[in-house]
Design an enzyme around this catalytic site. Structure first.
Site, PDB file in Angstrom:
ATOM      1  N   ASN A   9     -24.894  -2.164  -7.809  1.00  0.00           N
ATOM      2  CA  ASN A   9     -26.163  -1.552  -8.226  1.00  0.00           C
ATOM      3  C   ASN A   9     -25.814  -0.486  -9.261  1.00  0.00           C
ATOM      4  O   ASN A   9     -25.351   0.597  -8.909  1.00  0.00           O
ATOM      5  CB  ASN A   9     -26.860  -0.924  -7.008  1.00  0.00           C
ATOM      6  CG  ASN A   9     -28.091  -0.128  -7.415  1.00  0.00           C
ATOM      7  OD1 ASN A   9     -28.575  -0.243  -8.540  1.00  0.00           O
ATOM      8  ND2 ASN A   9     -28.599   0.677  -6.494  1.00  0.00           N
ATOM      9  N   LYS A  11     -27.682   1.241 -11.016  1.00  0.00           N
ATOM     10  CA  LYS A  11     -28.695   2.310 -11.123  1.00  0.00           C
ATOM     11  C   LYS A  11     -28.989   2.570 -12.609  1.00  0.00           C
ATOM     12  O   LYS A  11     -28.941   1.652 -13.405  1.00  0.00           O
ATOM     13  CB  LYS A  11     -28.231   3.572 -10.394  1.00  0.00           C
ATOM     14  CG  LYS A  11     -27.741   3.294  -8.967  1.00  0.00           C
ATOM     15  CD  LYS A  11     -27.657   4.530  -8.150  1.00  0.00           C
ATOM     16  CE  LYS A  11     -26.993   4.219  -6.824  1.00  0.00           C
ATOM     17  NZ  LYS A  11     -27.232   5.201  -5.814  1.00  0.00           N
ATOM     18  N   HIS A  93     -35.119   0.071  -2.486  1.00  0.00           N
ATOM     19  CA  HIS A  93     -33.990   1.005  -2.466  1.00  0.00           C
ATOM     20  C   HIS A  93     -34.517   2.381  -2.064  1.00  0.00           C
ATOM     21  O   HIS A  93     -35.624   2.769  -2.448  1.00  0.00           O
ATOM     22  CB  HIS A  93     -33.321   1.048  -3.837  1.00  0.00           C
ATOM     23  CG  HIS A  93     -32.006   1.769  -3.809  1.00  0.00           C
ATOM     24  ND1 HIS A  93     -31.918   3.139  -3.790  1.00  0.00           N
ATOM     25  CD2 HIS A  93     -30.726   1.303  -3.755  1.00  0.00           C
ATOM     26  CE1 HIS A  93     -30.642   3.496  -3.741  1.00  0.00           C
ATOM     27  NE2 HIS A  93     -29.892   2.397  -3.718  1.00  0.00           N
ATOM     28  N   GLU A  95     -33.929   5.216  -3.121  1.00  0.00           N
ATOM     29  CA  GLU A  95     -34.300   6.090  -4.245  1.00  0.00           C
ATOM     30  C   GLU A  95     -35.704   5.767  -4.744  1.00  0.00           C
ATOM     31  O   GLU A  95     -36.435   6.648  -5.200  1.00  0.00           O
ATOM     32  CB  GLU A  95     -33.255   5.956  -5.372  1.00  0.00           C
ATOM     33  CG  GLU A  95     -31.940   6.641  -4.972  1.00  0.00           C
ATOM     34  CD  GLU A  95     -30.698   6.073  -5.618  1.00  0.00           C
ATOM     35  OE1 GLU A  95     -30.821   5.293  -6.591  1.00  0.00           O
ATOM     36  OE2 GLU A  95     -29.592   6.400  -5.145  1.00  0.00           O
ATOM     37  N   GLU A 164     -28.807   0.395   4.299  1.00  0.00           N
ATOM     38  CA  GLU A 164     -28.280   1.507   3.520  1.00  0.00           C
ATOM     39  C   GLU A 164     -28.745   2.833   4.143  1.00  0.00           C
ATOM     40  O   GLU A 164     -29.848   3.321   3.828  1.00  0.00           O
ATOM     41  CB  GLU A 164     -28.774   1.441   2.078  1.00  0.00           C
ATOM     42  CG  GLU A 164     -28.318   0.212   1.326  1.00  0.00           C
ATOM     43  CD  GLU A 164     -28.201   0.495  -0.175  1.00  0.00           C
ATOM     44  OE1 GLU A 164     -27.112   0.290  -0.702  1.00  0.00           O
ATOM     45  OE2 GLU A 164     -29.176   0.936  -0.775  1.00  0.00           O
ATOM     46  N   GLY A 170     -24.339   7.602  -2.148  1.00  0.00           N
ATOM     47  CA  GLY A 170     -23.884   8.515  -3.199  1.00  0.00           C
ATOM     48  C   GLY A 170     -23.350   9.832  -2.673  1.00  0.00           C
ATOM     49  O   GLY A 170     -23.148  10.773  -3.438  1.00  0.00           O
ATOM     50  N   SER A 208     -21.765   4.509  -0.052  1.00  0.00           N
ATOM     51  CA  SER A 208     -20.406   5.018  -0.268  1.00  0.00           C
ATOM     52  C   SER A 208     -19.329   4.011   0.129  1.00  0.00           C
ATOM     53  O   SER A 208     -18.262   4.396   0.616  1.00  0.00           O
ATOM     54  CB  SER A 208     -20.201   6.346   0.454  1.00  0.00           C
ATOM     55  OG  SER A 208     -21.089   7.326  -0.083  1.00  0.00           O
TER      56      SER A 208
END
Ligand code: PEP
Length: 246
Positions: A9, A11, A93, A95, A164, A170, A208
């Site tokens: 991904n 991003k 996701h 985010e 996730e 991250g 991560s």
């Protein structure tokens, strides 16, 4: 035996030059024993599709609209992604759930729109740290997945699920293999109640994942690969994770 999938991904990272270098380094490391995909920002789909055509590597996007077409400025439909021969699209996701207020139903609608255009949605679910510490992990991921299962109906077996944990994305703080496996097992149990294909479905771990923790995570019985953020931007790390996967 499920074939593992490693999906990068990217991003909102990259540019023409860095992307070309990254893809060329990944391609040079072929063949892989697992399925490998990169999910790239929209403007680069065309060149990635051209660059990876015939390579055995797959590509996808990081989101799609729930709508087929229309006055939705800034949105990109699944049909448009299909024109670039996207194999995957990430939906839900954390985010996007967090910064764009995406709801469980909205994510489910996107997954449905993707499948209708022949693109496999990678449906992300995961709890925040506050939710984990409040003992709500199971209820949160089940609720998120349930909306998608309900929307996809008899096609539910065609999605890929990515667990996730939000607190691991991250942050460098990874779920332990046991923590991840226990959530993956409950997601698979939930899928089993909904589709006869649950045993063939891929459930990825994301958060991560790096070369040094990939093996312990991917050796878990219900972890079928990884959704990789930061490490997917470094060819050596991404390739190392792909090697672990197969
Ligand atoms: C992600 O964004 O899906 C992700 C897993 O990121 P990272 O690997 O950087 O934690």
């Amino acid at each position: 035996m499920r074939r593992k999938l490693v999906a990068g991904n990217w991003k909102m990272h990259g540019n023409h030059r860095d992307n070309a270098e990254l893809l060329s380094d990944i391609m040079a490391a072929r063949p892989f024993g697992c399925e490998v995909s990169v999910c790239v920002p929209y403007p680069y789909l065309s060149e990635v599709a051209v660059g990876l055509a015939g390579s055995g590597l797959l590509w996808g996007a990081q989101d799609c609209s729930a709508h087929e077409r229309g006055a939705y400025t800034g949105e990109v439909s699944a049909a448009m992604l299909a024109e670039f021969r996207c194999r995957y699209v990430i939906v839900g996701h954390s985010e996007r759930r967090q910064y764009h207020a995406e709801t469980d139903q909205g994510v489910a609608d996107k997954a449905k729109a993707a499948l209708a255009c022949g693109i496999t949605p990678i449906v992300c679910v995961g709890e925040t740290l506050v939710q984990r510490e409040a003992g709500q992990t199971e209820a949160v991921v089940k609720r998120q997945l349930s909306a998608v299962i309900h929307a996809l109906g008899h096609c539910a077996g065609e999605m890929v699920v990515a667990y996730e944990p939000v607190w691991a994305i991250g942050t460098g703080r990874v779920a332990t293999p046991d923590q991840a496996q226990s959530v993956h097992a409950l997601l698979r149990a939930q899928l089993s109640a909904a589709t006869p294909h649950a045993g063939d479905m891929k459930i990825l771990y994301g958060g991560s994942m790096k070369p040094d923790n990939a093996a312990s995570l991917m050796s878990q019985p219900d972890i079928d690969g990884g959704l990789i953020g930061g490490a997917s931007l470094k060819a050596a790390d991404f390739v190392a994770i792909c090697r672990v996967a197969g």
